[in-house]
Structures are given as structure tokens and as C-alpha cells.
Design a protein around this motif. Structure first.
Motif, PDB file in Angstrom:
ATOM      1  N   PHE A   1       0.822  -1.206   0.000  1.00  0.00           N
ATOM      2  CA  PHE A   1       0.000   0.000   0.000  1.00  0.00           C
ATOM      3  C   PHE A   1       0.859   1.261   0.000  1.00  0.00           C
ATOM      4  CE2 PHE A   1      -2.563  -3.403   1.827  1.00  0.00           C
ATOM      5  CZ  PHE A   1      -3.566  -3.419   0.861  1.00  0.00           C
ATOM      6  N   LYS A   2       0.207   2.365  -0.343  1.00  0.00           N
ATOM      7  CA  LYS A   2       0.888   3.637  -0.605  1.00  0.00           C
ATOM      8  C   LYS A   2       1.881   4.037   0.482  1.00  0.00           C
ATOM      9  CE  LYS A   2      -1.248   7.779  -0.783  1.00  0.00           C
ATOM     10  NZ  LYS A   2      -2.447   8.553  -1.161  1.00  0.00           N
ATOM     11  N   ASN A   3       1.473   3.926   1.738  1.00  0.00           N
ATOM     12  CA  ASN A   3       2.362   4.394   2.800  1.00  0.00           C
ATOM     13  C   ASN A   3       3.208   3.282   3.416  1.00  0.00           C
ATOM     14  OD1 ASN A   3       1.518   7.103   2.591  1.00  0.00           O
ATOM     15  ND2 ASN A   3      -0.391   6.537   3.626  1.00  0.00           N
TER      16      ASN A   3
ATOM     17  N   ASN B   1      -6.754   2.145   3.105  1.00  0.00           N
ATOM     18  CA  ASN B   1      -8.190   2.325   3.347  1.00  0.00           C
ATOM     19  C   ASN B   1      -8.991   2.735   2.099  1.00  0.00           C
ATOM     20  OD1 ASN B   1      -8.130   1.717   6.163  1.00  0.00           O
ATOM     21  ND2 ASN B   1      -6.983   3.638   6.401  1.00  0.00           N
ATOM     22  N   ASP B   2      -8.323   2.804   0.947  1.00  0.00           N
ATOM     23  CA  ASP B   2      -9.018   3.228  -0.277  1.00  0.00           C
ATOM     24  C   ASP B   2      -9.407   1.990  -1.101  1.00  0.00           C
ATOM     25  OD1 ASP B   2     -10.014   4.460  -2.497  1.00  0.00           O
ATOM     26  OD2 ASP B   2      -8.320   5.837  -2.766  1.00  0.00           O
TER      27      ASP B   2
ATOM     28  N   TYR C   1       2.506  -0.539  -6.010  1.00  0.00           N
ATOM     29  CA  TYR C   1       1.642   0.030  -4.965  1.00  0.00           C
ATOM     30  C   TYR C   1       0.185  -0.035  -5.411  1.00  0.00           C
ATOM     31  CZ  TYR C   1       5.889   1.855  -2.867  1.00  0.00           C
ATOM     32  OH  TYR C   1       7.117   1.956  -2.277  1.00  0.00           O
TER      33      TYR C   1
ATOM     34  N   ASP D   1      -3.996   3.536  -1.145  1.00  0.00           N
ATOM     35  CA  ASP D   1      -3.983   3.624   0.309  1.00  0.00           C
ATOM     36  C   ASP D   1      -4.660   2.391   0.923  1.00  0.00           C
ATOM     37  OD1 ASP D   1      -3.719   6.071   2.460  1.00  0.00           O
ATOM     38  OD2 ASP D   1      -5.296   4.628   2.995  1.00  0.00           O
TER      39      ASP D   1
END
Ligand code: AMP
Ligand code: MG
Length: 344
Positions: free
Chosen positions: A271-273, A290-291, A285, A288
Motif C-alpha cells: 500500500f501507498k504508505n 483504506n481506499d 503500490y 492507500d
């Protein structure tokens, strides 16, 4: 053999697509879920062609697409009523497929000798305009070669279907990026989710509390007993070995540090982070953590890119099983052929 043409959505393109379909050909076209391969339901040759060009197992039935509920009612034994009609009114056009007892307008090749048929009204101007023009429902599975990740752009369809079909309609990337939710009415009159998709468990729950997820969705052991034949096949999968890893960014990293074999070509989807500081592993990636909407829109194009680059080992940090995230999780667990590692 065709000289496969890609045409942007237009009045002209719809007319051309409709003409091909009337002549018994199969065309590639976008829906809000994934791209499909569409043929007229009243022509056995067309239906056989769909199975043939996809390499689809003969016992995996096709979803039938209609433009309105009246058209759906002609394809089933008795007109829709009760909770199924309520759900159809709320979620059609949209990514919800309903299994019902079929009428004699559905031939056995479409339904693979089952007594039922899977029907939906797609939220797709390409599909709806063609159906309205020819006034014939369309059988359409996902446009990928069987077993491979689904197609979410016209270019993906071209990669899999070049020379096999005359035309691909291009209307950009699919909104949902994964296939429809499939439901049926179980024997005890509850709504059973056979395949999670764009209409989520939570969406269905907002209409009726009598809804549950079939055990087959996340459990390999039971799959051979599922009434939806498609679930027993390996699906959505790039050619390397896929692993679904349940764990935090920290435990995922630790797991890979201990287990990675550098003689292989490795990659990870995170994920992104997330932070993954390991050599010899390429990183993709998927938005997010949560997305979920972003994840569903992009998972198949990432898996297809990974397939093109021929990785041996593909490690995927599991998405959350919330909302459409559950459908993303389901596609990944299938791509992994249920190779799951539970960390934390
Ligand atoms: P796809 O065309 O790739 O989206 O796959 C369609 C899915 O719908 C497959 O998993 C099929 O097994 C399922 N399906 C189609 N018709 C029926 C039916 N009559 N009963 C149960 N599942 C069905
Ligand atoms: Mg499919």
C-alpha cells in the motif's frame, strides 16, 4: 483470424458492434465492472465461440445481460418478485448478478445444463445501447483468457484477444475494475453472496438483514460443493506463484526478509504508505490501505503488468475485507490459489 480493431465509444462504434453481434460474431466491450466478450444469447454458434476464444471450461456458465427488468422476466421461470425484485430495483443498472430459475429462452450451453440463469442489467452505455438496438440479451463473460486476470481497459482486451475477435469498443478504464457481485436466494429464503463484487455486503445489508456470505468465498476446502461452478477454477492469476500475506507492514517486511529467495524474480504489491526496504524485490503500490475503491479499480491492471514482466514469486499484502475490499481480497486469494500466510 481477424484484424482486431479498437474503436472509441461513438454512435458509429455502437452500430458496428451491433452489426457484428447480429451476424453471430463476438466483440469486446466495456462494462462498469470489467471488459466483457459479448454474443447474442439466441445463437448457439455465438455462445460456443465465446467458450472457445476464452478457453473457458464447458461447465462454467455465462452471465446474461439485459437492458431492463421486462427483458429479464422473459428469461426466468416466473417474473421477479419479493426481495430479489427489491434488490434489482435498487441496484440495477449496476454490478449485481442474480441467479434465478431459467425459462426455455436460455439454452443449456449458456447455463451449462443448470436449471438456473445468472442475469444483470449493467451500468454501461456500450452494453445497454447495443442490447436496446438489437433487442436481444447478451451473454458476456469477462474478456480475459480463462484463468488470467480480468481486463479493465480495451488494451488489456487487445492483449488477450487480438486476432480472435473483430472489434473492441473502448470506453476507458472500468469504474469498479472487478466483476459483479453474484447472489441467489438460498433454500431458507436468505440472500447468499456467491461472489463478492461492486455491490457490497454492506450495500445489501442496507436493504435486508437476511444476507450472508457463502462459505465458498474464502474457503478452498468447500469449493467443490459450491452451486456456482466457476468458483472451482483457478482464476485471476498471473503466471508466477502468488502469496496473500495477512499482516502489518512491519510483519510483512520481516516475513519477506526471512523468506525471500533471491534466485527468483520477486515482486510485492503493497500500500501507498508502506515501507519495504529489501533488495531484489520490485514493488507495486495499490493505493492507500483504506481506499478500497482504488484497490478494486487497479488490482487487475497491476496483476496483468506483473504477468507481462514474468515474476516467479508475487507477494501481496492483503487488503482489508471491508466494503469492496472484500471482493479485492477474494480475487487475490483466488489468484494465490489459496496460498495464504497469516502473520500477526
Ligand atoms: P465471469 O463470466 O468470468 O464473470 O464469471 C461468471 C460467474 O458466474 C462464474 O463464476 C459462473 O460460475 C457464475 N454463474 C453463471 N451462471 C450461473 C448460474 N446459473 N448459477 C451459478 N453461478 C453462475
Ligand atoms: Mg471471469
Amino acid at each position: 483470424m481477424f484484424n482486431t480493431e479498437i474503436l472509441k465509444y461513438s454512435h458509429f462504434a455502437i452500430n458496428k458492434a451491433a452489426e457484428y453481434i447480429l451476424n453471430g460474431e463476438i466483440i469486446g466491450l466495456p462494462t462498469e465492472t470489467v471488459y466483457g466478450l459479448a454474443g447474442r444469447i439466441d445463437n448457439i454458434d455465438s455462445i460456443n465461440k465465446i467458450f472457445h476464444i476464452k478457453g473457458r471450461p464447458q461447465d462454467n456458465p455465462l452471465i446474461v445481460h439485459v437492458s431492463d427488468i421486462d427483458m429479464a422476466n422473459k428469461l426466468i421461470k416466473k417474473p421477479m418478485n419479493g426481495i430479489l425484485e427489491k434488490l434489482a430495483n435498487k441496484f440495477w443498472p449496476g454490478p449485481l448478478t442474480i441467479i434465478m430459475d431459467k425459462s426455455n429462452l436460455i439454452n443449456d450451453v449458456i447455463s451449462c445444463n443448470l436449471s438456473t440463469v445468472a442475469i444483470r442489467i449493467p451500468d454501461s452505455r456500450s452494453m445497454i445501447n447495443i442490447i436496446k438496438k438489437i433487442n436481444i440479451p447478451l451473454a458476456a463473460p469477462s474478456a480475459n483468457i480463462s484463468g488470467k486476470p480480468s481486463c479493465t481497459s480495451a488494451f488489456h482486451v487487445f492483449d488477450d484477444m487480438n486476432t480472435k475477435i473483430p472489434l473492441i469498443l473502448d470506453d476507458g478504464n472500468c469504474e469498479f475494475g472487478i466483476e459483479s457481485t453474484i447472489i441467489n436466494l438460498s433454500e431458507d429464503n436468505r440472500i447468499c453472496i456467491l461472489r463478492p463484487g461492486g455491490i457490497t455486503l454492506e450495500d445489501l445489508y442496507s436493504v435486508t438483514k437476511n444476507v450472508y456470505l457463502s462459505d465458498f468465498v474464502l474457503n478452498k476446502r468447500l469449493i467443490s460443493k459450491c452451486i456456482s461452478p466457476g468458483v472451482k477454477y483457478k482464476h485471476y492469476s498471473p503466471s508466477g506463484d502468488v502469496y496473500l500475506i495477512n499482516g502489518s507492514n512491519y510483519s510483512f517486511t520481516e516475513f519477506l526478509m526471512k523468506n525471500i529467495d533471491t534466485s527468483y524474480k520477486n515482486c510485492a504489491i503493497i500500500f501507498k504508505n508502506d515501507f519495504l526496504n529489501i533488495e531484489n524485490i520490485d514493488i507495486f503500490y495499490n493505493g492507500d490501505l483504506n481506499d478500497y475503491k482504488f484497490q478494486s479499480k487497479n488490482i487487475f491492471s497491476i496483476l496483468r503488468e506483473i504477468d507481462k514482466k514474468s515474476y516467479d514469486k508475487i507477494y501481496i499484502r492483503a487488503p482489508k475485507k471491508i466494503g469492496i475490499g472484500l471482493a479485492v481480497y477474494n480475487r487475490i486469494i483466488r489468484a494465490a490459489d489459496f496460498k495464504v500466510v497469516d502473520l500477526d
